[in-house]
Design a protein around this motif. Structure first.
Motif, PDB file in Angstrom:
ATOM      1  N   PRO A 114       0.810  -1.228   0.000  1.00 33.32           N
ATOM      2  CA  PRO A 114       0.000   0.000   0.000  1.00 33.32           C
ATOM      3  C   PRO A 114       0.841   1.275   0.000  1.00 33.32           C
ATOM      4  CG  PRO A 114      -0.818  -1.573   1.615  1.00 33.32           C
ATOM      5  CD  PRO A 114       0.504  -2.086   1.153  1.00 33.32           C
ATOM      6  N   PHE A 115       0.366   2.257  -0.740  1.00 37.91           N
ATOM      7  CA  PHE A 115       0.927   3.598  -0.722  1.00 37.91           C
ATOM      8  C   PHE A 115      -0.095   4.515  -0.050  1.00 37.91           C
ATOM      9  CE2 PHE A 115       2.871   1.556  -4.469  1.00 37.91           C
ATOM     10  CZ  PHE A 115       4.210   1.755  -4.175  1.00 37.91           C
ATOM     11  N   SER A 116       0.180   5.816  -0.064  1.00 34.63           N
ATOM     12  CA  SER A 116      -0.734   6.793   0.531  1.00 34.63           C
ATOM     13  C   SER A 116      -1.440   7.584  -0.565  1.00 34.63           C
ATOM     14  CB  SER A 116       0.027   7.764   1.436  1.00 34.63           C
ATOM     15  OG  SER A 116       0.619   7.081   2.527  1.00 34.63           O
ATOM     16  N   CYS A 117      -2.749   7.743  -0.403  1.00 29.83           N
ATOM     17  CA  CYS A 117      -3.548   8.536  -1.335  1.00 29.83           C
ATOM     18  C   CYS A 117      -4.440   9.487  -0.545  1.00 29.83           C
ATOM     19  CB  CYS A 117      -4.426   7.644  -2.208  1.00 29.83           C
ATOM     20  SG  CYS A 117      -3.525   6.674  -3.440  1.00 29.83           S
ATOM     21  N   ARG A 118      -4.874  10.531  -1.225  1.00 27.58           N
ATOM     22  CA  ARG A 118      -5.787  11.481  -0.586  1.00 27.58           C
ATOM     23  C   ARG A 118      -6.861  11.888  -1.586  1.00 27.58           C
ATOM     24  NH1 ARG A 118      -2.337  15.425   1.943  1.00 27.58           N
ATOM     25  NH2 ARG A 118      -2.329  13.858   3.604  1.00 27.58           N
ATOM     26  N   ILE A 119      -8.092  12.003  -1.091  1.00 26.38           N
ATOM     27  CA  ILE A 119      -9.217  12.486  -1.889  1.00 26.38           C
ATOM     28  C   ILE A 119      -9.831  13.682  -1.177  1.00 26.38           C
ATOM     29  CG2 ILE A 119     -11.501  11.947  -2.805  1.00 26.38           C
ATOM     30  CD1 ILE A 119     -10.626   9.036  -3.034  1.00 26.38           C
ATOM     31  N   HIS A 120     -10.028  14.784  -1.895  1.00 30.11           N
ATOM     32  CA  HIS A 120     -10.689  15.930  -1.282  1.00 30.11           C
ATOM     33  C   HIS A 120     -11.567  16.638  -2.308  1.00 30.11           C
ATOM     34  CE1 HIS A 120      -7.059  17.996  -2.919  1.00 30.11           C
ATOM     35  NE2 HIS A 120      -7.906  18.972  -3.127  1.00 30.11           N
ATOM     36  N   ALA A 121     -12.527  17.385  -1.801  1.00 28.35           N
ATOM     37  CA  ALA A 121     -13.481  18.084  -2.655  1.00 28.35           C
ATOM     38  C   ALA A 121     -12.796  19.220  -3.404  1.00 28.35           C
ATOM     39  CB  ALA A 121     -14.629  18.633  -1.815  1.00 28.35           C
ATOM     40  N   GLU A 122     -13.221  19.421  -4.655  1.00 26.46           N
ATOM     41  CA  GLU A 122     -12.698  20.533  -5.441  1.00 26.46           C
ATOM     42  C   GLU A 122     -13.741  21.000  -6.451  1.00 26.46           C
ATOM     43  OE1 GLU A 122      -8.988  21.534  -8.424  1.00 26.46           O
ATOM     44  OE2 GLU A 122      -8.641  20.437  -6.570  1.00 26.46           O
ATOM     45  N   ARG A 123     -14.362  22.132  -6.170  1.00 25.59           N
ATOM     46  CA  ARG A 123     -15.264  22.820  -7.097  1.00 25.59           C
ATOM     47  C   ARG A 123     -16.325  21.885  -7.682  1.00 25.59           C
ATOM     48  NH1 ARG A 123     -11.277  25.790 -11.167  1.00 25.59           N
ATOM     49  NH2 ARG A 123     -13.249  26.610 -11.970  1.00 25.59           N
ATOM     50  N   GLY A 124     -16.999  21.176  -6.815  1.00 31.58           N
ATOM     51  CA  GLY A 124     -18.080  20.305  -7.249  1.00 31.58           C
ATOM     52  C   GLY A 124     -17.644  18.927  -7.683  1.00 31.58           C
ATOM     53  N   LEU A 125     -16.331  18.663  -7.701  1.00 33.54           N
ATOM     54  CA  LEU A 125     -15.791  17.346  -8.028  1.00 33.54           C
ATOM     55  C   LEU A 125     -14.939  16.871  -6.871  1.00 33.54           C
ATOM     56  CD1 LEU A 125     -14.704  18.005 -11.745  1.00 33.54           C
ATOM     57  CD2 LEU A 125     -16.760  16.802 -10.960  1.00 33.54           C
ATOM     58  N   GLN A 126     -14.119  15.859  -7.109  1.00 33.84           N
ATOM     59  CA  GLN A 126     -13.141  15.399  -6.121  1.00 33.84           C
ATOM     60  C   GLN A 126     -11.786  15.261  -6.811  1.00 33.84           C
ATOM     61  OE1 GLN A 126     -15.526  11.849  -5.008  1.00 33.84           O
ATOM     62  NE2 GLN A 126     -15.086  12.427  -2.904  1.00 33.84           N
ATOM     63  N   ARG A 127     -10.747  15.586  -6.064  1.00 35.93           N
ATOM     64  CA  ARG A 127      -9.394  15.403  -6.559  1.00 35.93           C
ATOM     65  C   ARG A 127      -8.775  14.187  -5.857  1.00 35.93           C
ATOM     66  NH1 ARG A 127      -4.944  18.951  -8.379  1.00 35.93           N
ATOM     67  NH2 ARG A 127      -6.334  20.742  -8.117  1.00 35.93           N
ATOM     68  N   LEU A 128      -8.228  13.276  -6.641  1.00 33.62           N
ATOM     69  CA  LEU A 128      -7.520  12.110  -6.117  1.00 33.62           C
ATOM     70  C   LEU A 128      -6.039  12.279  -6.393  1.00 33.62           C
ATOM     71  CD1 LEU A 128      -7.077   9.164  -5.147  1.00 33.62           C
ATOM     72  CD2 LEU A 128      -7.749   8.410  -7.439  1.00 33.62           C
ATOM     73  N   THR A 129      -5.223  12.139  -5.347  1.00 38.66           N
ATOM     74  CA  THR A 129      -3.778  12.237  -5.489  1.00 38.66           C
ATOM     75  C   THR A 129      -3.121  11.034  -4.824  1.00 38.66           C
ATOM     76  OG1 THR A 129      -3.883  14.664  -5.401  1.00 38.66           O
ATOM     77  CG2 THR A 129      -1.733  13.652  -5.078  1.00 38.66           C
ATOM     78  N   LYS A 130      -2.336  10.295  -5.581  1.00 41.41           N
ATOM     79  CA  LYS A 130      -1.499   9.241  -5.012  1.00 41.41           C
ATOM     80  C   LYS A 130      -0.206   9.905  -4.564  1.00 41.41           C
ATOM     81  CE  LYS A 130       0.319   4.625  -6.137  1.00 41.41           C
ATOM     82  NZ  LYS A 130       1.782   4.830  -6.215  1.00 41.41           N
ATOM     83  N   LEU A 131       0.041   9.902  -3.254  1.00 42.28           N
ATOM     84  CA  LEU A 131       1.081  10.733  -2.671  1.00 42.28           C
ATOM     85  C   LEU A 131       2.465  10.097  -2.664  1.00 42.28           C
ATOM     86  CD1 LEU A 131      -0.992  12.016   0.362  1.00 42.28           C
ATOM     87  CD2 LEU A 131      -0.386  13.318  -1.675  1.00 42.28           C
TER      88      LEU A 131
END
Length: 211
Positions: A114-131
Motif C-alpha cells: 500500500p501507498f498513501s492517497c488522498r481524496i478531497h473536494a474541489e469545485r463540485g468534483l473530487q481530486r484524487l492524489t497518489k502521494l
C-alpha cells in the motif's frame, strides 16, 4: 547555533513529505462533466474497459497467476461494482495490482504494497492524489452512473514534483473508473495504461478502516 538547530529540525520535518505541485487547472476548461473534457483516446479506453479487464485476467492466468487472482477476490472481478455511495473524501491506503504486460521483459501479474492517497473536494468534483510511489496518479473524479465514476488525470513519475495538465501529453494521461467493491473498499480500474501493463487496478481503503 540556535538558528542552525532550527533549520536542521525544519529540514528533518519536511524532508520526508511527498509534495506534488498542481497545475493551475487539471483540465483545460473547468466542467463537472467528464464527457466535455475526455480525450478521444481515453473515451475508447473506457468504452472497452470490460474487454481489457477480461483480456488482462486471461493473460495473467495463462502465466500461472490464477491463485494470485483468486486471492484478490472482488478486487479483480469485473462485475464486482456495487451501487453507491461514491468514494468519500479522506486519506487512503492505496495498493496497485498490474495485470498483463506490454513487453516480454515484464511480468503478467505484479502487486505492490500500500501507498498513501488522498481524496478531497474541489469545485463540485473530487481530486484524487497518489502521494507516494514511483508512479503517482493526480486527477479529478467525475460523476458517471449509478455504480461508477470517471477518473481523468495524469501520471507523475519518479522524483518529479509537478503534475501535468490532463491532455497536455497523451502518454501521461490516465483514465479509469472508480467503483465501490465493499463496505470500506473502492477501486480505480485503469484500462490500457500507457506504461508496463494492460490493466491497472488500484484498491482504496480508508486509513484506519478494515476492508
Amino acid at each position: 547555533m540556535r538558528r542552525a538547530l532550527v533549520l536542521i529540525l525544519l529540514a528533518s520535518a519536511t524532508g520526508g513529505c511527498e509534495v506534488i505541485e498542481q497545475p493551475s487547472g487539471l483540465i483545460p476548461r473547468w466542467t463537472t462533466s467528464s464527457r466535455q473534457v475526455i480525450s478521444d483516446n481515453d473515451r475508447v479506453r473506457l468504452r472497452d474497459w470490460r474487454q481489457t479487464f477480461e483480456s488482462a485476467l486471461d493473460q495473467a492466468r495463462k502465466a500461472g497467476h490464477s491463485a494470485d487472482i483468486a486471492k484478490e477476490g472482488v478486487l479483480l472481478d469485473p462485475d464486482a461494482a456495487l451501487d453507491g455511495p461514491a468514494v468519500p473524501d479522506g486519506d487512503y491506503r492505496c495498493r496497485v495490482v498490474k495485470l498483463g504486460k506490454q513487453s516480454d521483459a515484464l511480468l503478467d501479474f505484479v502487486t505492490y504494497p500500500p501507498f498513501s492517497c488522498r481524496i478531497h473536494a474541489e469545485r463540485g468534483l473530487q481530486r484524487l492524489t497518489k502521494l507516494s510511489g514511483s508512479q503517482r496518479y493526480v486527477g479529478l473524479i467525475f460523476p458517471f452512473d449509478a455504480i461508477r465514476e470517471v477518473f481523468l488525470g495524469t501520471l507523475v513519475l519518479g522524483d518529479e514534483r509537478r503534475a501535468m495538465q490532463y491532455r497536455q501529453d497523451e502518454k501521461r494521461d490516465v483514465a479509469g473508473h472508480v467503483e465501490r467493491v465493499g463496505t470500506n473498499r473502492w477501486r480505480l480500474v485503469i484500462p490500457q495504461p500507457h506504461f508496463e501493463s494492460n490493466l491497472d487496478v488500484m484498491e482504496l481503503v480508508p486509513e484506519g478502516a478494515s476492508r
